[in-house]
Scaffold this motif. Structure first.
Motif, short mmCIF file in Angstrom:
data_model
loop_
_atom_site.label_atom_id
_atom_site.label_comp_id
_atom_site.label_asym_id
_atom_site.label_seq_id
_atom_site.Cartn_x
_atom_site.Cartn_y
_atom_site.Cartn_z
N MET A 97 0.84 -1.20 0.00
CA MET A 97 0.00 0.00 0.00
C MET A 97 0.87 1.25 0.00
O MET A 97 2.08 1.18 0.08
N TYR A 98 0.20 2.38 -0.08
CA TYR A 98 0.88 3.67 -0.11
C TYR A 98 1.89 3.76 1.04
O TYR A 98 1.55 3.49 2.19
N GLY A 99 3.14 4.15 0.71
CA GLY A 99 4.21 4.19 1.70
C GLY A 99 3.89 5.07 2.90
O GLY A 99 4.25 4.76 4.04
N ALA A 193 -7.56 13.24 -2.03
CA ALA A 193 -8.19 14.09 -3.06
C ALA A 193 -7.14 14.90 -3.81
O ALA A 193 -7.41 15.49 -4.85
N THR A 194 -5.93 14.89 -3.26
CA THR A 194 -4.76 15.50 -3.91
C THR A 194 -4.58 14.95 -5.33
O THR A 194 -4.05 15.62 -6.20
N LYS A 195 -5.01 13.72 -5.52
CA LYS A 195 -4.71 13.00 -6.76
C LYS A 195 -5.85 13.24 -7.77
O LYS A 195 -6.00 14.34 -8.23
N SER A 324 3.58 11.84 -6.40
CA SER A 324 2.16 12.13 -6.64
C SER A 324 1.68 11.49 -7.94
O SER A 324 2.45 10.82 -8.65
N LEU A 325 0.40 11.67 -8.24
CA LEU A 325 -0.25 11.00 -9.36
C LEU A 325 -1.63 11.63 -9.56
O LEU A 325 -2.07 12.44 -8.75
N GLY A 326 -2.28 11.22 -10.65
CA GLY A 326 -3.68 11.58 -10.82
C GLY A 326 -3.94 12.96 -11.39
O GLY A 326 -5.09 13.37 -11.50
C1 LIG Z 1 -1.05 10.23 -1.92
C2 LIG Z 1 -1.73 9.08 -1.32
C3 LIG Z 1 -2.13 9.10 0.03
C4 LIG Z 1 -1.81 10.24 0.96
O1 LIG Z 1 -2.50 11.41 0.61
P1 LIG Z 1 -1.92 12.90 0.80
O2 LIG Z 1 -2.99 13.73 0.19
O3 LIG Z 1 -0.60 12.96 0.10
O4 LIG Z 1 -1.77 13.12 2.27
C5 LIG Z 1 -2.82 8.00 0.52
N1 LIG Z 1 -3.09 6.93 -0.27
C6 LIG Z 1 -2.73 6.88 -1.56
C7 LIG Z 1 -3.07 5.68 -2.39
C8 LIG Z 1 -2.04 7.94 -2.13
O5 LIG Z 1 -1.65 7.87 -3.41
#
Ligand SMILES: *Cc1c(COP(=O)(O)O)cnc(C)c1O
Length: 379
Positions: A97-99, A193-195, A324-326
C-alpha cells in the motif's frame, strides 16, 4: 442519474445570497450570531464552512454514501480513521500500500499501542487467520500502489461484517468513477483528493465517505476536535476538479490501456503491472468491481539494474519525474527512492517492490506523444 451528470452537479447549489452558480470561497473564520447560540448552522470555521459543506456533500454523492468529510490531506483522513481506535486494538492492513500509510501506521500508531498485521490481500482468505477479538479495523487499498494488485472488496467486506470489524478502503487509485467500495460493503472510503479528485496537481486534500450515522458522528467529532480541516480555497479547487472527473478518467483509462499494451510489446521492457491485462492474476475481480482500469501502472526493464532504471527515469521529457499522481499531466516515479522510501527495503523487496521498478501516472495528453516520449527514454 448517470455518473457524469452526478459528478457535475454533486454538492453544489446556486449560492442562496447571490445565485452564484459556483459555491463561493467563504474565506472566514467565524460567523455573526443574532443572539447567543442563535445562528444559521455555522458557528466557527474549524467546525463548519459553507464551501467545505458543499464539497462534503459532493464527496458523499460521488461515492454513493450518505456522508462525506474533508481533511487537510489524505494522511490526515487516515489519521482520523485511526483515532477511532484505542490502545490494544489490532488492525489488519494490506502489505502492498501507499508508503505514507505504512509510515503512519508503523511510526506513529504502533507507539500508541495499536498492533498491525500486514497481509497479502490478493486472496481475501489470507485475512481470517489474523482476526481475533481485538481486531477493530481492516485497511485496504485496490488497485495497490505501486504493484497494481487487486483486492476483492466484497470478499473482504464479508469477513469484516462477520466479525464486526470496520473496513476502510483507500480508493485513491480507482476513484469513484471506476469503483465504489461502499456499494461493495466497505464502511469507510478514504481518498487522497490530492490526486484524481482534485486532478490538477494544485491542492493537498483528503476525504472520508460513509453511510453509518454513528460512524459519521465519531469521525466528525475527531475532525472538529483535532482540526485537520482544509481551507475554503482548497475545497473550491476540489469541487471544481470533481466536475470533470468522469471525462478525465475516461482519457486516463484510454491512455493507460494504450501505454500498457505498448510497454508490454517493447523489446527492452520486462514486466508490466497494470490491472487491465487479461492475464493479471486478479483480472476477474478487477473486471467485476471496476468500470475500467485507469492510468496507473508500473514496469521493469529487461536490463533489471537500478542504474538503467534511473537512466530512463531521468530521460523522459513529457513524463515529469515527480511524486504524486492523478493529475492531467503524466508523471514518472521511482517508488524505491521516492514514494515508497519510507518502507524498509527488506519489506519492499519481499512484496515485489524492487529497486528497479518504475511507476507511471499516465496523464490526459495525446497518447502518441506519451508513447514517443517513453520510446526515446527507454532507447
Ligand atoms: C497520496 C496518497 C495518500 C496520501 O494522501 P496525501 O494527500 O498525500 O496526504 C494515501 N493513499 C494513496 C493511495 C495515495 O496515493
Amino acid at each position: 442519474m448517470k455518473i457524469g451528470t452526478k459528478f457535475i452537479h454533486a454538492g453544489v447549489e446556486p449560492d442562496p445570497s447571490t445565485g452564484a452558480i459556483m459555491t463561493p470561497i467563504y474565506q472566514t473564520s467565524t460567523y455573526v450570531q443574532e443572539a447567543p447560540a442563535q445562528h444559521k448552522g455555522y458557528e466557527y470555521a474549524r467546525s463548519q464552512n459553507p464551501t467545505r459543506t458543499a464539497l462534503e456533500k459532493a464527496y458523499a454523492e460521488i461515492e454513493n454514501g450518505k456522508f462525506g468529510l474533508a481533511f487537510s490531506s489524505g494522511v490526515a483522513a487516515t489519521d482520523t480513521v485511526m483515532k477511532l481506535l484505542q490502545p490494544g486494538d489490532e488492525v489488519i492492513a494490506a502489505n502492498d500500500m501507499y508508503g505514507g500509510t505504512y509510515r503512519q501506521f508503523s511510526k506513529i500508531w504502533e507507539k500508541f499501542g495499536i498492533k498491525f498485521h500486514y497481509v497479502n490481500m490478493g486472496d481475501a482468505n489470507n485475512i481470517s487467520q489474523y482476526v481475533n477479538s481485538n481486531t477493530k479495523l481492516i485497511w485496504t487499498e485496490t488497485p495497490t500502489n505501486p504493484l497494481m494488485n487487486i483486492v476483492d472488496i466484497a470478499a473482504v467486506a464479508a469477513i469484516a461484517k462477520k466479525h464486526n470489524i470496520i473496513l476502510c478502503v483507500d480508493n485513491t487509485f480507482a476513484t469513484p468513477y471506476l469503483q465504489n467500495p461502499l456499494d461493495l460493503g466497505a464502511d469507510i472510503v478514504m481518498h487522497s483528493a490530492t490526486k484524481y479528485l482534485g486532478g490538477h496537481s494544485d491542492v493537498i486534500q483528503g476525504a472520508l465517505m460513509m453511510n453509518d450515522v454513528d460512524l459519521r458522528e465519531k469521525l466528525y467529532f475527531i475532525q472538529k476536535s483535532c482540526g485537520a480541516v482544509p481551507g475554503p480555497m482548497d475545497c473550491f479547487l476540489v469541487l471544481r476538479g470533481i466536475k470533470t472527473l468522469h471525462i478525465r478518467m475516461q482519457r486516463h483509462s484510454e491512455n493507460g490501456e494504450k501505454i500498457a499494451n505498448h510497454l508490454r510489446k517493447h523489446p527492452k521492457v520486462g514486466k508490466v503491472y497494470w490491472c487491465g491485462f487479461e492475464d493479471h492474476p486478479n483480472y476477474d475481480i478487477a473486471k467485476k468491481q471496476m468500470r475500467g482500469f485507469g492510468g496507473m501502472m508500473s514496469f521493469t526493464l529487461k536490463d533489471d539494474s537500478v542504474d538503467e532504471a534511473k537512466r530512463v527515469l531521468s530521460s523522459t521529457k513529457l513524463f515529469a519525474l515527480a511524486e504524486s499522481l492523478g493529475g492531467v499531466e503524466s508523471l514518472i516515479n521511482h517508488p524505491a527512492s521516492m514514494t515508497h522510501a519510507s518502507i524498509p527495503r527488506e519489506e519492499r523487496i519481499k512484496n515485489g517492490l524492487t529497486d528497479s521498478l518504475i511507476r507511471l501516472s499516465v496523464g490526459i495528453e495525446d497518447a502518441d506523444d506519451l508513447i514517443e516520449d517513453l520510446n526515446q527514454a527507454i532507447g
